[in-house]
Motif scaffolding. Sequence first.
Motif, PDB file in Angstrom:
ATOM      1  N   ALA A  89       0.862  -1.186   0.030  1.00 21.08           N
ATOM      2  CA  ALA A  89       0.026  -0.055   0.013  1.00 21.08           C
ATOM      3  C   ALA A  89       0.999   1.413   0.023  1.00 21.08           C
ATOM      4  O   ALA A  89       2.009   1.271   0.634  1.00 21.08           O
ATOM      5  CB  ALA A  89      -0.886  -0.028   1.101  1.00 21.08           C
ATOM      6  N   LEU A  90       0.424   2.188  -0.885  1.00 22.25           N
ATOM      7  CA  LEU A  90       0.957   3.500  -0.887  1.00 22.25           C
ATOM      8  C   LEU A  90       0.195   4.486  -0.138  1.00 22.25           C
ATOM      9  O   LEU A  90      -0.920   4.758  -0.154  1.00 22.25           O
ATOM     10  CB  LEU A  90       1.248   4.094  -2.314  1.00 22.25           C
ATOM     11  N   PHE A  91       0.800   5.185   0.903  1.00 16.12           N
ATOM     12  CA  PHE A  91       0.155   6.061   1.896  1.00 16.12           C
ATOM     13  C   PHE A  91       0.475   7.589   1.418  1.00 16.12           C
ATOM     14  O   PHE A  91       1.595   7.943   1.554  1.00 16.12           O
ATOM     15  CB  PHE A  91       0.352   5.756   3.284  1.00 16.12           C
ATOM     16  N   GLU A  92      -0.421   8.384   1.155  1.00 11.96           N
ATOM     17  CA  GLU A  92      -0.299   9.620   0.934  1.00 11.96           C
ATOM     18  C   GLU A  92      -1.052  10.435   2.181  1.00 11.96           C
ATOM     19  O   GLU A  92      -2.077  10.737   2.212  1.00 11.96           O
ATOM     20  CB  GLU A  92      -0.672  10.424  -0.257  1.00 11.96           C
ATOM     21  N   VAL A  93      -0.152  10.634   3.272  1.00 12.46           N
ATOM     22  CA  VAL A  93      -0.850  11.164   4.562  1.00 12.46           C
ATOM     23  C   VAL A  93      -1.099  12.665   4.627  1.00 12.46           C
ATOM     24  O   VAL A  93      -0.245  13.335   4.538  1.00 12.46           O
ATOM     25  CB  VAL A  93       0.249  10.763   5.555  1.00 12.46           C
ATOM     26  N   ALA A  94      -2.241  12.842   5.352  1.00 17.17           N
ATOM     27  CA  ALA A  94      -2.716  14.267   5.498  1.00 17.17           C
ATOM     28  C   ALA A  94      -2.018  14.646   6.818  1.00 17.17           C
ATOM     29  O   ALA A  94      -2.050  13.782   7.793  1.00 17.17           O
ATOM     30  CB  ALA A  94      -4.274  14.289   5.745  1.00 17.17           C
ATOM     31  N   ARG A  95      -1.559  15.739   6.865  1.00 17.48           N
ATOM     32  CA  ARG A  95      -0.931  16.231   7.855  1.00 17.48           C
ATOM     33  C   ARG A  95      -1.515  16.805   8.925  1.00 17.48           C
ATOM     34  O   ARG A  95      -2.457  17.583   8.969  1.00 17.48           O
ATOM     35  CB  ARG A  95       0.085  17.283   7.322  1.00 17.48           C
ATOM     36  N   GLU A  96      -1.216  16.103  10.158  1.00 16.20           N
ATOM     37  CA  GLU A  96      -2.114  16.615  11.504  1.00 16.20           C
ATOM     38  C   GLU A  96      -0.875  16.250  12.494  1.00 16.20           C
ATOM     39  O   GLU A  96      -0.720  15.270  12.926  1.00 16.20           O
ATOM     40  CB  GLU A  96      -3.089  15.670  11.676  1.00 16.20           C
ATOM     41  N   ALA A  97      -0.368  17.298  12.946  1.00 18.03           N
ATOM     42  CA  ALA A  97       0.657  17.520  13.914  1.00 18.03           C
ATOM     43  C   ALA A  97       0.308  16.706  15.250  1.00 18.03           C
ATOM     44  O   ALA A  97       1.068  16.192  15.733  1.00 18.03           O
ATOM     45  CB  ALA A  97       1.229  18.888  14.147  1.00 18.03           C
ATOM     46  N   SER A  98      -0.813  16.848  15.627  1.00 18.19           N
ATOM     47  CA  SER A  98      -1.080  16.230  16.902  1.00 18.19           C
ATOM     48  C   SER A  98      -1.672  14.779  16.873  1.00 18.19           C
ATOM     49  O   SER A  98      -1.929  14.454  17.883  1.00 18.19           O
ATOM     50  CB  SER A  98      -2.477  17.071  17.353  1.00 18.19           C
ATOM     51  N   ARG A  99      -1.903  14.303  15.628  1.00 21.85           N
ATOM     52  CA  ARG A  99      -1.975  12.856  15.410  1.00 21.85           C
ATOM     53  C   ARG A  99      -1.030  12.133  14.591  1.00 21.85           C
ATOM     54  O   ARG A  99      -1.549  12.126  13.287  1.00 21.85           O
ATOM     55  CB  ARG A  99      -3.571  12.758  15.040  1.00 21.85           C
ATOM     56  N   PRO A 100      -0.194  11.431  14.974  1.00 27.58           N
ATOM     57  CA  PRO A 100       0.835  10.585  14.452  1.00 27.58           C
ATOM     58  C   PRO A 100       0.008   9.833  13.473  1.00 27.58           C
ATOM     59  O   PRO A 100      -0.941   9.101  13.772  1.00 27.58           O
ATOM     60  CB  PRO A 100       1.820  10.345  15.172  1.00 27.58           C
ATOM     61  N   PHE A 101       0.505   9.456  12.331  1.00 30.81           N
ATOM     62  CA  PHE A 101      -0.127   8.441  11.329  1.00 30.81           C
ATOM     63  C   PHE A 101       1.083   7.144  11.514  1.00 30.81           C
ATOM     64  O   PHE A 101       2.236   7.354  11.056  1.00 30.81           O
ATOM     65  CB  PHE A 101      -0.145   8.741  10.025  1.00 30.81           C
ATOM     66  N   VAL A 102       0.250   6.122  12.147  1.00 32.30           N
ATOM     67  CA  VAL A 102       1.402   4.971  12.329  1.00 32.30           C
ATOM     68  C   VAL A 102       0.978   3.726  11.534  1.00 32.30           C
ATOM     69  O   VAL A 102      -0.291   3.520  11.691  1.00 32.30           O
ATOM     70  CB  VAL A 102       1.151   4.575  13.959  1.00 32.30           C
ATOM     71  N   VAL A 103       1.596   3.207  10.784  1.00 31.48           N
ATOM     72  CA  VAL A 103       1.503   1.906   9.859  1.00 31.48           C
ATOM     73  C   VAL A 103       2.275   0.692  10.639  1.00 31.48           C
ATOM     74  O   VAL A 103       3.524   0.645  10.739  1.00 31.48           O
ATOM     75  CB  VAL A 103       1.609   2.127   8.553  1.00 31.48           C
ATOM     76  N   SER A 104       1.557  -0.165  11.126  1.00 29.77           N
ATOM     77  CA  SER A 104       2.066  -1.475  11.805  1.00 29.77           C
ATOM     78  C   SER A 104       1.809  -2.536  10.816  1.00 29.77           C
ATOM     79  O   SER A 104       1.143  -2.832  10.304  1.00 29.77           O
ATOM     80  CB  SER A 104       1.530  -1.775  13.219  1.00 29.77           C
ATOM     81  N   SER A 105       3.211  -3.221  10.988  1.00 31.17           N
ATOM     82  CA  SER A 105       3.182  -4.706  10.203  1.00 31.17           C
ATOM     83  C   SER A 105       4.104  -5.674  10.824  1.00 31.17           C
ATOM     84  O   SER A 105       5.191  -5.349  10.791  1.00 31.17           O
ATOM     85  CB  SER A 105       3.368  -4.431   8.374  1.00 31.17           C
ATOM     86  N   GLY A 106       3.664  -7.134  11.126  1.00 28.57           N
ATOM     87  CA  GLY A 106       4.516  -7.799  11.703  1.00 28.57           C
ATOM     88  C   GLY A 106       5.094  -7.054  12.899  1.00 28.57           C
ATOM     89  O   GLY A 106       4.420  -6.612  13.984  1.00 28.57           O
ATOM     90  N   GLU A 107       6.543  -7.157  13.230  1.00 29.77           N
ATOM     91  CA  GLU A 107       6.934  -6.575  14.354  1.00 29.77           C
ATOM     92  C   GLU A 107       7.405  -5.071  14.280  1.00 29.77           C
ATOM     93  O   GLU A 107       8.108  -4.540  15.239  1.00 29.77           O
ATOM     94  CB  GLU A 107       8.184  -7.509  14.948  1.00 29.77           C
ATOM     95  N   ARG A 108       7.136  -4.510  13.187  1.00 28.98           N
ATOM     96  CA  ARG A 108       7.513  -3.133  12.905  1.00 28.98           C
ATOM     97  C   ARG A 108       6.581  -2.219  12.573  1.00 28.98           C
ATOM     98  O   ARG A 108       5.308  -2.402  12.360  1.00 28.98           O
ATOM     99  CB  ARG A 108       8.604  -3.115  11.762  1.00 28.98           C
ATOM    100  N   GLN A 109       6.817  -0.922  12.954  1.00 24.36           N
ATOM    101  CA  GLN A 109       5.908   0.003  12.476  1.00 24.36           C
ATOM    102  C   GLN A 109       6.530   1.347  12.057  1.00 24.36           C
ATOM    103  O   GLN A 109       7.640   1.854  12.294  1.00 24.36           O
ATOM    104  CB  GLN A 109       5.046   0.605  13.846  1.00 24.36           C
ATOM    105  N   VAL A 110       5.794   2.038  11.171  1.00 22.23           N
ATOM    106  CA  VAL A 110       6.257   3.453  10.287  1.00 22.23           C
ATOM    107  C   VAL A 110       5.269   4.638  11.109  1.00 22.23           C
ATOM    108  O   VAL A 110       4.206   4.334  11.137  1.00 22.23           O
ATOM    109  CB  VAL A 110       6.079   3.185   8.817  1.00 22.23           C
ATOM    110  N   THR A 111       6.035   5.380  11.570  1.00 19.31           N
ATOM    111  CA  THR A 111       5.428   6.652  12.144  1.00 19.31           C
ATOM    112  C   THR A 111       5.867   7.908  11.112  1.00 19.31           C
ATOM    113  O   THR A 111       6.839   8.110  10.799  1.00 19.31           O
ATOM    114  CB  THR A 111       5.803   6.969  13.412  1.00 19.31           C
ATOM    115  N   ALA A 112       4.739   8.523  10.668  1.00 23.07           N
ATOM    116  CA  ALA A 112       4.670   9.662  10.026  1.00 23.07           C
ATOM    117  C   ALA A 112       3.802  10.788  10.362  1.00 23.07           C
ATOM    118  O   ALA A 112       2.542  10.465  10.892  1.00 23.07           O
ATOM    119  CB  ALA A 112       4.270   9.482   8.503  1.00 23.07           C
ATOM    120  N   LEU A 113       4.011  12.004  10.014  1.00 26.13           N
ATOM    121  CA  LEU A 113       3.062  13.053  10.428  1.00 26.13           C
ATOM    122  C   LEU A 113       2.563  13.879   9.312  1.00 26.13           C
ATOM    123  O   LEU A 113       1.176  13.850   8.968  1.00 26.13           O
ATOM    124  CB  LEU A 113       3.747  14.607  10.905  1.00 26.13           C
TER     125      LEU A 113
END
Length: 214
Positions: A89-113
């Motif tokens: 999946a490709l994510f184009e994340v809407a910016r929300e400084a107060s709510r981080p966007f977190v993608v988890s898969s397996g034992e790892r996670q990606v955090t973006a604003l």
Amino acid sequence: SAVPETTALPTQRSRFDGRWLAFAATLIIALVGVGWWHFAQVPEIVTGIGEQRILTLDDGTKVFLNTSTRLRLKYNERRRDVRLDGGEALFEVAREASRPFVVSSGERQVTALGTAFLVRSDADRWAVTLMEGKVSVASKPDSAAGESPSTVLSPGERVTFKADAVAPRLDRPNLSRLLAWQQGKVHFDNSSLGEAAAEMNRYNSVQLVIESPE
């Protein structure tokens, strides 16, 4: 002094009120139960073999799902959580400084604003490629992998974790080739026949088989 004894008179009115009170209590419990059930459910998005979808989430984030992908979403006022249970999946994340966007898969996670990045999860391989912005890749807090330093990617970088590798691999792939699936194409560059067959099998229910490995 003695405590006076109180007796409820068995009138029709008291029996009627009792039944309605019991009904009201049951209804309240049921509504609370339904509300909890609805909150506990995590919306699931699935694509079949060869299927691709484009979604716009409530916060304005766009998600491009490739073949055989399964996502689960759980938003609240503090975080935007996405669980990738396989696929790409490709994510184009809407910016929300107060709510981080977190993608988890397996034992790892990606955090973006506010950024754009690609996540692919296979049986023995997990990779994150950053298109623009900034993301941090790390083990989940409850991961069996234990504490490990996070990897901060720059635009164009990809980090790949393999089951048989001691350390992750960092490289800069050809982004147009990596995203060719959005145009219904697959690019191969110095790939083995087995790798090519495995990649094509993601998109077709008729599976290619290499009869002679040599």
